[in-house]
Design an enzyme around this catalytic site. Sequence first.
Site, PDB file in Angstrom:
ATOM      1  N   PHE A 132       3.505   6.290  -2.293  1.00 50.03           N
ATOM      2  CA  PHE A 132       4.265   7.192  -2.416  1.00 50.03           C
ATOM      3  C   PHE A 132       4.463   7.241  -3.664  1.00 50.03           C
ATOM      4  O   PHE A 132       5.045   8.656  -4.453  1.00 50.03           O
ATOM      5  CB  PHE A 132       5.619   6.569  -1.852  1.00 50.03           C
ATOM      6  CG  PHE A 132       5.934   6.290  -0.210  1.00 50.03           C
ATOM      7  CD1 PHE A 132       5.887   5.915   0.694  1.00 50.03           C
ATOM      8  CD2 PHE A 132       7.206   7.804  -0.705  1.00 50.03           C
ATOM      9  CE1 PHE A 132       6.382   5.979   1.802  1.00 50.03           C
ATOM     10  CE2 PHE A 132       8.153   8.369   0.997  1.00 50.03           C
ATOM     11  CZ  PHE A 132       7.209   7.244   1.883  1.00 50.03           C
ATOM     12  N   VAL A 167       0.997  -0.678   0.124  1.00 49.64           N
ATOM     13  CA  VAL A 167      -0.222  -0.175  -0.135  1.00 49.64           C
ATOM     14  C   VAL A 167       0.882   0.969  -0.690  1.00 49.64           C
ATOM     15  O   VAL A 167       1.007   1.693  -0.249  1.00 49.64           O
ATOM     16  CB  VAL A 167      -1.366   0.068   1.510  1.00 49.64           C
ATOM     17  CG1 VAL A 167      -1.538   1.820   1.571  1.00 49.64           C
ATOM     18  CG2 VAL A 167      -2.359  -0.832   1.124  1.00 49.64           C
ATOM     19  N   CYS A 168       1.697   1.268   1.055  1.00 46.92           N
ATOM     20  CA  CYS A 168       2.574   2.476   0.642  1.00 46.92           C
ATOM     21  C   CYS A 168       3.476   2.953  -0.201  1.00 46.92           C
ATOM     22  O   CYS A 168       3.634   4.088  -0.619  1.00 46.92           O
ATOM     23  CB  CYS A 168       4.254   2.509   2.218  1.00 46.92           C
ATOM     24  SG  CYS A 168       3.052   2.156   3.092  1.00 46.92           S
ATOM     25  N   THR A 169       3.481   1.408  -1.035  1.00 45.62           N
ATOM     26  CA  THR A 169       4.211   1.551  -2.087  1.00 45.62           C
ATOM     27  C   THR A 169       3.824   2.742  -3.310  1.00 45.62           C
ATOM     28  O   THR A 169       3.749   3.002  -4.049  1.00 45.62           O
ATOM     29  CB  THR A 169       4.928   0.142  -2.909  1.00 45.62           C
ATOM     30  OG1 THR A 169       5.623   0.047  -2.637  1.00 45.62           O
ATOM     31  CG2 THR A 169       5.538   0.794  -4.445  1.00 45.62           C
TER      32      THR A 169
END
Length: 217
Positions: A49, A44-46
């Site tokens: 970002f 999710v964080c990828t």
Amino acid sequence: MGLRINDIVPNFTAETDQGTITFHDWIGDSWAILFSHPKDFTPVCTTEFGAVAQLADEWAKRNTKVIGLSVDGAEEHVAWKNDIEGFAGAKAGFPIIADESLEVSKLFDMLPAEAYLPDGRTAADSASVRSVFIISPDKKVQLIMTYPMSVGRNFAEVVRALDGLQSTYGAPIATPANWVKGQDVIVALTLDDAAAKEKFGEIDAKLPYLRFISDPS
């Protein structure tokens, strides 16, 4: 007491993938967005970002600096950015704070004071670190959003909220529900009708306490 809207953001010195920063100096005279993440190389964080990287021109138009935070090291951030840029098709030119000590996460009240990172940790060990802080040039917190692990952040909403904050900053106006830049705004109740007309011209009073004007920004 946790960090609240209109508090001065904590100042700190930290390592990033782009070198050492002192936060207040890094902000300078700009608006700033700090967005935090529990771990590098997570799915999710990828995507998040990547979304921030794709919006680089939008941040620049708004005199806004963006900075990420993850509780991994600077070298890991550098390697992770290769994945982010490959996925997003955009350069991730913003710095990422290496908050291995959890100092910044605790300063911003994203983790309990007693929190620590166990050996072999997973993202769940720092799951609370999924927040967005929008900060004005006077170094005050203007908005805080915190998300659970399972829900990716909507950065179109972050841009919309930033537009609302910048349009109303220091002005006696507010934005209505679902407002986007260019739409009418609401006159603050601190101005009576006469004062509102003197300052803004014609007003569109839907209710005695709900008065619209064209967006002066």
